[in-house]
Scaffold this active site. Structure first.
Site, mmCIF file in Angstrom:
data_model
loop_
_atom_site.group_PDB
_atom_site.id
_atom_site.type_symbol
_atom_site.label_atom_id
_atom_site.label_comp_id
_atom_site.label_asym_id
_atom_site.label_seq_id
_atom_site.Cartn_x
_atom_site.Cartn_y
_atom_site.Cartn_z
ATOM 1 N N VAL A 14 -64.995 21.253 15.156
ATOM 2 C CA VAL A 14 -66.101 20.662 15.924
ATOM 3 C C VAL A 14 -66.040 21.089 17.396
ATOM 4 C CG1 VAL A 14 -67.318 18.535 16.522
ATOM 5 C CG2 VAL A 14 -66.131 18.696 14.320
ATOM 6 N N GLY A 132 -72.653 14.377 9.710
ATOM 7 C CA GLY A 132 -72.589 15.630 10.465
ATOM 8 C C GLY A 132 -73.817 15.936 11.309
ATOM 9 N N GLY A 185 -63.891 24.243 6.792
ATOM 10 C CA GLY A 185 -63.908 23.260 7.894
ATOM 11 C C GLY A 185 -64.645 21.979 7.545
ATOM 12 N N LYS A 203 -68.011 5.601 6.900
ATOM 13 C CA LYS A 203 -69.378 5.906 7.364
ATOM 14 C C LYS A 203 -70.367 4.804 6.979
ATOM 15 C CE LYS A 203 -68.678 10.914 7.236
ATOM 16 N NZ LYS A 203 -68.687 12.080 6.346
HETATM 17 P P1 NAP Z 1 -59.701 20.059 13.504
HETATM 18 O O1 NAP Z 1 -60.389 21.323 13.159
HETATM 19 O O2 NAP Z 1 -58.443 19.708 12.782
HETATM 20 O O3 NAP Z 1 -59.411 20.072 15.078
HETATM 21 C C1 NAP Z 1 -58.629 19.091 15.709
HETATM 22 C C2 NAP Z 1 -58.388 19.528 17.147
HETATM 23 O O4 NAP Z 1 -57.723 18.475 17.834
HETATM 24 C C3 NAP Z 1 -57.525 20.775 17.277
HETATM 25 O O5 NAP Z 1 -58.041 21.613 18.270
HETATM 26 C C4 NAP Z 1 -56.163 20.222 17.713
HETATM 27 O O6 NAP Z 1 -55.444 21.111 18.564
HETATM 28 C C5 NAP Z 1 -56.605 19.024 18.527
HETATM 29 N N1 NAP Z 1 -55.546 18.020 18.610
HETATM 30 C C6 NAP Z 1 -54.869 17.432 17.594
HETATM 31 N N2 NAP Z 1 -53.961 16.559 18.073
HETATM 32 C C7 NAP Z 1 -54.054 16.623 19.423
HETATM 33 C C8 NAP Z 1 -53.365 15.999 20.501
HETATM 34 N N3 NAP Z 1 -52.384 15.126 20.283
HETATM 35 N N4 NAP Z 1 -53.732 16.289 21.784
HETATM 36 C C9 NAP Z 1 -54.717 17.190 22.017
HETATM 37 N N5 NAP Z 1 -55.414 17.826 21.052
HETATM 38 C C10 NAP Z 1 -55.073 17.541 19.768
HETATM 39 O O7 NAP Z 1 -60.675 18.803 13.307
HETATM 40 P P2 NAP Z 1 -62.274 18.820 13.213
HETATM 41 O O8 NAP Z 1 -62.682 19.174 11.816
HETATM 42 O O9 NAP Z 1 -62.847 19.545 14.361
HETATM 43 O O10 NAP Z 1 -62.588 17.238 13.316
HETATM 44 C C11 NAP Z 1 -62.484 16.570 14.552
HETATM 45 C C12 NAP Z 1 -63.119 15.192 14.427
HETATM 46 O O11 NAP Z 1 -64.496 15.332 14.063
HETATM 47 C C13 NAP Z 1 -62.503 14.284 13.347
HETATM 48 O O12 NAP Z 1 -62.555 12.948 13.797
HETATM 49 C C14 NAP Z 1 -63.443 14.462 12.149
HETATM 50 O O13 NAP Z 1 -63.460 13.353 11.294
HETATM 51 C C15 NAP Z 1 -64.773 14.590 12.876
HETATM 52 N N6 NAP Z 1 -65.822 15.291 12.118
HETATM 53 C C16 NAP Z 1 -65.565 16.510 11.595
HETATM 54 C C17 NAP Z 1 -66.572 17.163 10.912
HETATM 55 C C18 NAP Z 1 -66.349 18.515 10.301
HETATM 56 O O14 NAP Z 1 -67.274 19.020 9.638
HETATM 57 N N7 NAP Z 1 -65.209 19.145 10.494
HETATM 58 C C19 NAP Z 1 -67.834 16.565 10.773
HETATM 59 C C20 NAP Z 1 -68.050 15.296 11.339
HETATM 60 C C21 NAP Z 1 -67.029 14.676 12.013
HETATM 61 P P3 NAP Z 1 -54.938 22.559 18.076
HETATM 62 O O15 NAP Z 1 -56.181 23.407 18.030
HETATM 63 O O16 NAP Z 1 -53.990 22.996 19.121
HETATM 64 O O17 NAP Z 1 -54.323 22.348 16.717
HETATM 65 N N1 HSE Z 2 -64.961 15.449 6.007
HETATM 66 C C1 HSE Z 2 -66.275 15.010 6.300
HETATM 67 C C2 HSE Z 2 -67.187 15.359 5.149
HETATM 68 C C3 HSE Z 2 -66.753 15.663 7.565
HETATM 69 O O1 HSE Z 2 -66.806 16.178 4.303
HETATM 70 O O2 HSE Z 2 -68.284 14.797 5.067
HETATM 71 C C4 HSE Z 2 -68.083 15.133 8.019
HETATM 72 O O3 HSE Z 2 -67.999 13.805 8.417
#
Ligand code: NAP
Ligand code: HSE
Length: 432
Positions: A14, A132, A185, A203
């Protein structure tokens, strides 16, 4: 208008999507150019990243961003619960508005977070936390506010819909498809949250609070996931004219004598008639049907996960905050959120549902009759009962009930399970 300086905590799926939108040259609203990324916090400063960015922007200490007085807005896209909650609350207490995509935190600590934001005269926005890229949080807070919401039912987890679609259309292997969803992702850091229904429960809890106005106790939401669904269930559902989807449902009940609104809320794998609009929602897409008075029924549909769509929701929240900041110290009561009533979740044994049951039993005469008798004795009316697969020593019987009381259904199930002819109740799903 002055620039809006943001600090982004997290630069994964994200976070990097947000960076791409804010540094892209595509034709968009001029206000987008007023957003400036001041700092980005990550976990590992030495990690190889696909995006080339000025390394001076990076820190591994999120609290540097929060304590930086030049930063107006904190964007929490790191995930997890405890640290993320501290970052959000700490930022609000220091007078910074927060944008988050973190449903796990909002579903558990929403009340404290909303109250803190109101007390400090700032905002907490979380459009990306549910579905999303689909605008659903702000519509529930603003555009749909003149309606009384009756029911919401939908597919609100992209990973599980992606997996079920591939299992249905390509007979794909469950574990392999989950790995693919992770590599794209879509999945959470710990994908158990997706496949066991916890993410969808987070959600629907958030959506229910916004729609019905009262605090929901997240732990009381009954949720089941898709990890036990196998290709046989999908094949049988298909033969009977259904698709299997992971559904989340929230429906208004009666107001009780304590002035608390009863809500029927659950998450579970469900059979949906192929002609139903939700049956056409494939892949990572999500959709939510909302029934409201006087509006009628609407369906919001689109990508439920993934970098670009989710980041677009986050950036829209940032733009809304920046636009609201022009009004100088007056809090917009619809952009902020507060509870205005009490709600409670109806006990699982009290709700009414349609059900699907797959029973593996001995292929002996009279077994269907015995199963039918047990259901009848317990007041459970059957829509259909069929024997779909029989080999030398076993038969598979599939039962679909009408909408019946869950307590009556569970009692029947226990009695059926203790019949000598029954080997195992292989699966139980909801139906709509
Ligand atoms: P991700 O790809 O795992 O990225 C997590 C990021 O947070 C990474 O850059 C990581 O750093 C950083 N991080 C982890 N621990 C940390 C710390 N202690 N201090 C500073 N930075 C830290 O996760 P994501 O998929 O982007 O999801 C992020 C959030 O959005 C979650 O709450 C998820 O539920 C929500 N979300 C995700 C999606 C989706 O489609 N992915 C959709 C809706 C909502 P590094 O890069 O150094 O590892
Ligand atoms: N892991 C979540 C999903 C990301 O698959 O819907 C979006 O909230």
């Amino acid at each position: 208008m002055r620039k809006c300086k943001i600090g982004i905590v997290g630069f994964g799926t994200v976070g990097s999507g947000i960076y791409k939108i804010l540094s892209s040259e595509v034709d968009s609203h001029p206000i987008l150019k007023e957003i400036e990324i001041a700092k980005i916090a990550v976990k590992d400063l030495n990690k190889k990243r696909d995006i080339k960015l000025n390394t001076n922007l990076l820190t591994n200490d999120p609290f540097k961003l929060i304590n930086d007085p030049s930063i107006d807005v904190i964007v929490e896209v790191m995930g997890g619960v405890d640290l993320a909650k501290d970052i959000i609350l700490q930022s609000l207490k220091l007078g910074k508005s927060v944008v988050t995509a973190n449903k796990a935190v909002i579903a558990r600590y929403g009340e404290e977070i909303y109250k803190t934001a109101s007390k400090e005269g700032v905002y907490i926005l979380s459009e990306a936390a549910v579905c999303g890229g689909i605008p659903i949080i702000e519509p529930l807070k603003r555009s749909l506010k003149s309606n009384s919401i009756k029911k919401m039912v939908g597919i609100i987890n992209g990973t599980t819909n992606f997996i079920l679609s591939k299992m249905t259309n390509e007979k794909a292997d469950y574990k392999e498809t989950l790995k693919l969803a992770q590599s794209l992702g879509y999945a959470e850091f710990d994908p158990t949250a997706d496949v066991e229904g916890h993410d969808a429960a987070d959600k629907i809890s958030i959506l229910s609070e916004l729609a019905f106005g009262g605090k929901i106790t997240r732990e009381e939401i009954h949720s089941e996931g898709i990890s036990k669904i196998n290709l046989k269930d999908i094949e049988y559902a298909n033969k009977l004219g259904f698709e299997i989807k992971l559904l989340a449902l929230s429906e208004r009940g009666q107001i009780n004598s304590n002035d608390s609104l009863a809500l029927n809320i659950w998450v579970g794998p469900s059979l949906i008639p192929k002609s139903h609009p939700l049956a056409t929602v494939k892949g990572v897409n999500n959709a939510l049907l909302i029934e409201a008075d006087p509006l009628g029924e609407i369906m919001l549909y689109g990508p439920g996960a993934g970098s670009g769509p989710t980041a677009a929701s986050v950036v829209s929240d940032i733009l809304n905050l920046h636009a609201a900041s022009v009004k100088n110290n007056t809090i917009d009561p619809l952009l902020s959120f507060y509870f205005w009533r009490n709600c409670h979740i109806i006990e699982s044994s009290q709700i009414n549902k349609k059900n699907y049951l797959r029973i593996i039993c001995l292929d002996s005469p009279g077994v269907i009759g015995k199963i039918g008798d047990i259901f009848g004795k317990n007041n459970v009316s059957i829509e259909s009962i069929v024997q779909l697969d029989a080999s030398e020593d076993k038969a598979e019987i599939v039962v679909i009930t009408h909408e019946v009381n869950n307590g009556d259904f569970e009692r029947s199930k226990d009695e059926i399970n203790s019949l000598n002819e029954v080997k195992i109740i292989a699966s139980q799903l909801s139906c709509i």
